[in-house]
Design a protein around this motif. Structure first.
Motif, PDB file in Angstrom:
ATOM      1  N   HIS B 224       0.819  -1.223   0.031  1.00 56.30           N
ATOM      2  CA  HIS B 224      -0.059   0.112   0.032  1.00 56.30           C
ATOM      3  C   HIS B 224       1.031   1.251  -0.001  1.00 56.30           C
ATOM      4  N   MET B 225       2.188   1.083   0.120  1.00 54.14           N
ATOM      5  CA  MET B 225       3.124   2.296   0.400  1.00 54.14           C
ATOM      6  C   MET B 225       2.803   3.320  -0.654  1.00 54.14           C
ATOM      7  N   TRP B 226       2.522   3.199  -1.813  1.00 53.24           N
ATOM      8  CA  TRP B 226       2.238   4.139  -2.523  1.00 53.24           C
ATOM      9  C   TRP B 226       1.068   5.250  -2.523  1.00 53.24           C
ATOM     10  N   THR B 227       0.083   4.552  -1.838  1.00 56.23           N
ATOM     11  CA  THR B 227      -1.275   5.014  -1.760  1.00 56.23           C
ATOM     12  C   THR B 227      -1.525   6.499  -1.294  1.00 56.23           C
ATOM     13  N   GLU B 232      -2.433  11.978  -2.335  1.00 57.70           N
ATOM     14  CA  GLU B 232      -2.185  13.610  -1.696  1.00 57.70           C
ATOM     15  C   GLU B 232      -1.543  14.285  -2.823  1.00 57.70           C
ATOM     16  N   GLY B 233      -0.762  13.678  -3.670  1.00 56.10           N
ATOM     17  CA  GLY B 233      -0.146  14.717  -4.657  1.00 56.10           C
ATOM     18  C   GLY B 233      -0.710  14.723  -5.801  1.00 56.10           C
ATOM     19  N   ALA B 234      -1.664  13.969  -6.293  1.00 59.42           N
ATOM     20  CA  ALA B 234      -2.373  13.824  -7.589  1.00 59.42           C
ATOM     21  C   ALA B 234      -3.457  14.679  -7.254  1.00 59.42           C
ATOM     22  N   PRO B 235      -3.967  15.525  -8.616  1.00 61.64           N
ATOM     23  CA  PRO B 235      -4.974  16.496  -8.559  1.00 61.64           C
ATOM     24  C   PRO B 235      -6.217  15.818  -8.031  1.00 61.64           C
ATOM     25  N   ALA B 240      -9.877  11.061  -6.969  1.00 61.26           N
ATOM     26  CA  ALA B 240     -11.264  10.302  -6.784  1.00 61.26           C
ATOM     27  C   ALA B 240     -11.123   9.252  -7.825  1.00 61.26           C
ATOM     28  N   PHE B 241     -10.838   9.413  -8.930  1.00 61.27           N
ATOM     29  CA  PHE B 241     -10.819   8.273 -10.015  1.00 61.27           C
ATOM     30  C   PHE B 241     -10.060   7.103  -9.400  1.00 61.27           C
ATOM     31  N   PHE B 242      -8.957   7.274  -8.970  1.00 57.45           N
ATOM     32  CA  PHE B 242      -7.937   6.164  -8.146  1.00 57.45           C
ATOM     33  C   PHE B 242      -8.719   5.622  -7.186  1.00 57.45           C
ATOM     34  N   ALA B 243      -9.403   6.347  -6.561  1.00 51.86           N
ATOM     35  CA  ALA B 243     -10.135   5.514  -5.119  1.00 51.86           C
ATOM     36  C   ALA B 243     -11.473   4.833  -5.740  1.00 51.86           C
ATOM     37  N   LEU B 297      -6.109  11.046   4.207  1.00 52.81           N
ATOM     38  CA  LEU B 297      -7.143  10.294   5.202  1.00 52.81           C
ATOM     39  C   LEU B 297      -8.246   9.443   4.055  1.00 52.81           C
ATOM     40  N   MET B 298      -8.393   9.849   3.058  1.00 56.10           N
ATOM     41  CA  MET B 298      -9.443   8.903   2.084  1.00 56.10           C
ATOM     42  C   MET B 298      -8.125   7.875   1.633  1.00 56.10           C
ATOM     43  N   ALA B 299      -7.113   8.134   1.609  1.00 55.47           N
ATOM     44  CA  ALA B 299      -6.139   7.014   1.016  1.00 55.47           C
ATOM     45  C   ALA B 299      -6.069   5.920   2.178  1.00 55.47           C
TER      46      ALA B 299
END
Lengths: 203, 477
Positions: B224-227, B232-235, B240-243, B297-299
């Protein structure tokens, strides 16, 4: 000793020798050139083994495209390879340990290796077809879905590279060939009377 | 081999997306402008057409393209979820990107390409199709993460995602090659047939690597390390799309691989899934407590939710799969609603993303505070909101499969997770008011309202979702 065997040893020797030159060479350009030699002689080995398609692929893709790209990169970036080699020695103990662990794991897996009967059956037996012809017969029939999917992956990579690197700066002058060809003397040259000791405003 | 015509009927949604995206590339290239113009709308129409094709499908299930592609109700269910997630993301993204000045026409194209990859991934019936679908999806996602390339954090996110994604692809390929070597088959059914009831060491090695590669895409512990950094960094619309959509696709293919390729190795994969599930639930619950950035937090929240979804997967039964399907459906609606709220967090035209920026939202924007509070309650799994039923189905399946320990740990950890969801409610209702947000646009308000209302009223009429999930789950067995 048959001719084929002689050529096998020739190509093998050249491959190994030039590979050794790749990693020991001090000049990175020489390394890349020796890598090209290694690829070409490996292609010869493939030819000897009857894999003419792979041989051509190696020459076209690796020698023709990848190596030229490497050469560009090496020549454009000023990387101090002697410095890199020094630091590589520093990481040798840890790297060697990791390599040993991976080797042990591989040995574990290979130790329990049994070739599945289906695997033997699924090797292609093209009869009197050449490899290239056999590949051509399945690429657009049996594997059309996977082939097209691979095409989409490459399209995505292309679009991605453009999105991330192409900058449209507004003030950059670009070549417009039709505008260049359409230029006439009248549109390009303007005669001005310059009074002595004053000059003209430059646009 | 069947004719191409029949194959394309089974792969109609994929065909629509493939043709549509090529048309979009042509339109974008010949329009001669770098801004997005009507591209988002075209992308929504293309994705919508694929969704309609799935909903109105009359052909039965089938395996086409020489065993590479499977068309079944499980796939239809997951594809509909993925397409829905992509469509809502695109609808929400336009204004945000225009505000940031990064409204490139390639973004909708990349989203459609990623969605095409997801659909192909969900329908993969063999290792090669799996890998190609996964790469198509991931490559497009890496680029969208770094889309705002003048932002150092976004570039970092994109690079991190790319490097770790490449690593995971390597592991997946290693596993796939081991599996092929030991079973002699690339189709899932062929692998299952070759394994029989006695998986040997090589097959187990291959399976572990394959599942690890997929776990990266699901972002479950320990992969999960990247999440958090990427989220946080992505627009924000990209986050929202990733999640939403890619998670659905990753869970779908993990389910399909485990159930169709390794029914003979249940004991082995069950250990793996149970470990990943417990670790994800624990990390998602504890690590989120100290976050002050709502995207981070959402990550962690999404990591935790993937852990809960895996509880259903671990059960190894049709009920378990049904639980996973319901979980993903409810999760994607809750997540998109929450991100609509996060996208609405703009002060004087600038997006903000600290939890403290939500302080006293109840006083400045009561409706939004109420909606977000309800979504938080649903995410934490309190009855009678939908989030509770999502957890209910997976835990029920786990209990029926006699995985009592897993179910108990899951319930305990979900109460820990409730703490940080409820903290947001406390911040919104009881803290001093921070500067008021700008009025969000109609799309964001609509997404937030629809999401919240459907979560609030899910218990009134749960039958359609439950029945669809049941039918979809049965098609795997």
């Amino acid at each position: 000793m048959s001719v084929a065997t002689a050529f096998f040893y020739l190509f093998s020797f050249v491959t190994i020798a030039s590979s050794a030159m790749v990693i020991t060479g001090r000049n990175p350009v020489h390394s890349v050139l020796f890598l090209i030699v290694a690829f070409v002689s490996s292609a010869g080995l493939f030819l000897l083994a009857g894999a003419e398609f792979l041989a051509m692929l190696l020459v076209v893709v690796y020698v023709g495209a990848v190596m030229v790209l490497f050469l560009f990169v090496v020549m454009m970036l000023d990387v101090d390879f002697a410095e890199l080699q020094k630091s590589a020695k520093r990481y040798l103990p840890l790297g060697g340990l990791v390599a040993l662990v991976v080797l042990a794991e591989l040995a574990l897996v290979v130790g329990s290796w049994t070739v599945a009967p289906q695997a033997v059956l699924s090797t292609p037996t093209p009869g009197n077809l050449s490899n290239t012809a056999a590949l051509g017969q399945v690429l657009y029939t049996q594997y059309v879905y996977l082939f097209q999917a691979a095409g989409f992956v490459l399209l995505t990579a292309m679009i991605g590279a453009i999105v991330l690197t192409l900058h449209h700066r507004p003030n950059v002058k670009r070549q417009d060939i039709s505008a260049q060809n359409a230029r006439t003397r009248a549109s390009a040259i303007e005669n001005k009377q310059v009074p002595s000791r004053t000059g003209v405003p430059v646009p | 081999m069947e004719t191409l015509h029949i194959a394309l009927t089974h792969a109609l949604p994929e065909t629509i997306l493939a043709v549509g995206v090529i048309l979009m590339v042509l339109i974008g290239a010949f329009r001669g402008k770098a801004d997005d113009g009507p591209m988002s709308e075209i992308a929504v129409v293309v994705l919508g057409a694929a969704l309609v094709a799935i909903i109105l499908k009359t052909t039965g299930s089938g395996i086409v393209f020489d065993n590479a592609f499977i068309d079944d109700r499980f796939g239809d269910f997951m594809k509909a979820l993925s397409l829905g997630g992509s469509i809502v993301t695109l609808l929400m993204a336009g204004d945000f990107f225009r505000g940031q000045g990064i409204n490139k026409f390639e973004f909708p194209i990349l989203i459609v390409l990623a969605t095409l990859g997801m659909l192909m991934l969900i329908s993969a019936n063999g290792l090669i199709a799996l890998y190609l679908g996964l790469e198509l999806m991931s490559l497009a996602l890496y680029v969208t993460a770094a889309l705002s390339r003048d932002d150092a954090r976004a570039s970092e996110a994109g690079l991190k995602y790319f490097v770790l994604g490449a690593l995971s692809s390597g592991m997946l390929l290693y596993g796939a090659s081991l599996l092929y070597g030991f079973s002699g088959a690339v189709s899932f059914a062929g692998i299952a047939g070759a394994i029989g009831g006695h998986p040997n060491m090589g097959v187990i090695f291959g399976m572990v690597f394959l599942v690890a590669g997929l776990a990266f895409k699901m972002s479950v512990v320990p992969f999960h390390m990247w999440t958090p950094d990427v989220y946080e960094g992505a627009p924000t619309p990209v986050t929202a799309f990733f999640a939403s959509a890619p998670k659905v696709a990753a869970v779908a293919i993990a389910t399909r691989v485990i159930y169709t390729a390794f029914p003979g190795a249940t004991l082995q994969w069950q250990q793996l899934v149970i470990f990943m599930s417990i670790a994800s639930m624990a990390l998602g619950s504890f690590a989120a407590i100290r976050q002050d950035n709502i995207k981070r937090l959402m990550a962690y929240s999404s990591i935790g939710h993937m852990g809960f979804a895996l509880v259903g997967l671990a059960a190894g039964t049709a009920e378990g799969v049904q639980g996973v399907l319901i979980y993903m459906a409810i999760y994607i609606v809750m997540t998109l609603g929450t991100f609509a709220a996060i996208l609405s967090m703009r002060v004087a035209g600038h997006p903000v993303e600290k939890i403290s920026d939500l302080s006293g939202l109840a006083k400045t924007n009561g409706t939004m505070a109420f909606f977000l509070a309800m979504l938080m309650v649903s995410l934490s799994g309190v009855p009678p909101l939908a989030g509770f039923f999502a957890k209910w189905y997976v835990f029920l399946a786990a209990v029926e499969a006699k995985l009592f320990g897993l179910a108990v740990i899951g319930v305990l950890l979900s109460t820990v997770a409730a703490f940080y969801y409820w903290r947001i409610i406390k911040v919104m209702y009881f803290d001093e008011a921070a500067p008021a947000f700008d009025r969000p646009n109609l799309t964001l308000r609509a997404v937030l309202a629809v999401s919240t209302v459907s979560m609030l009223l899910y218990w009134v009429y749960p039958a359609p979702l439950v029945q669809a999930a049941e039918g979809a789950a049965k098609s795997l067995f």
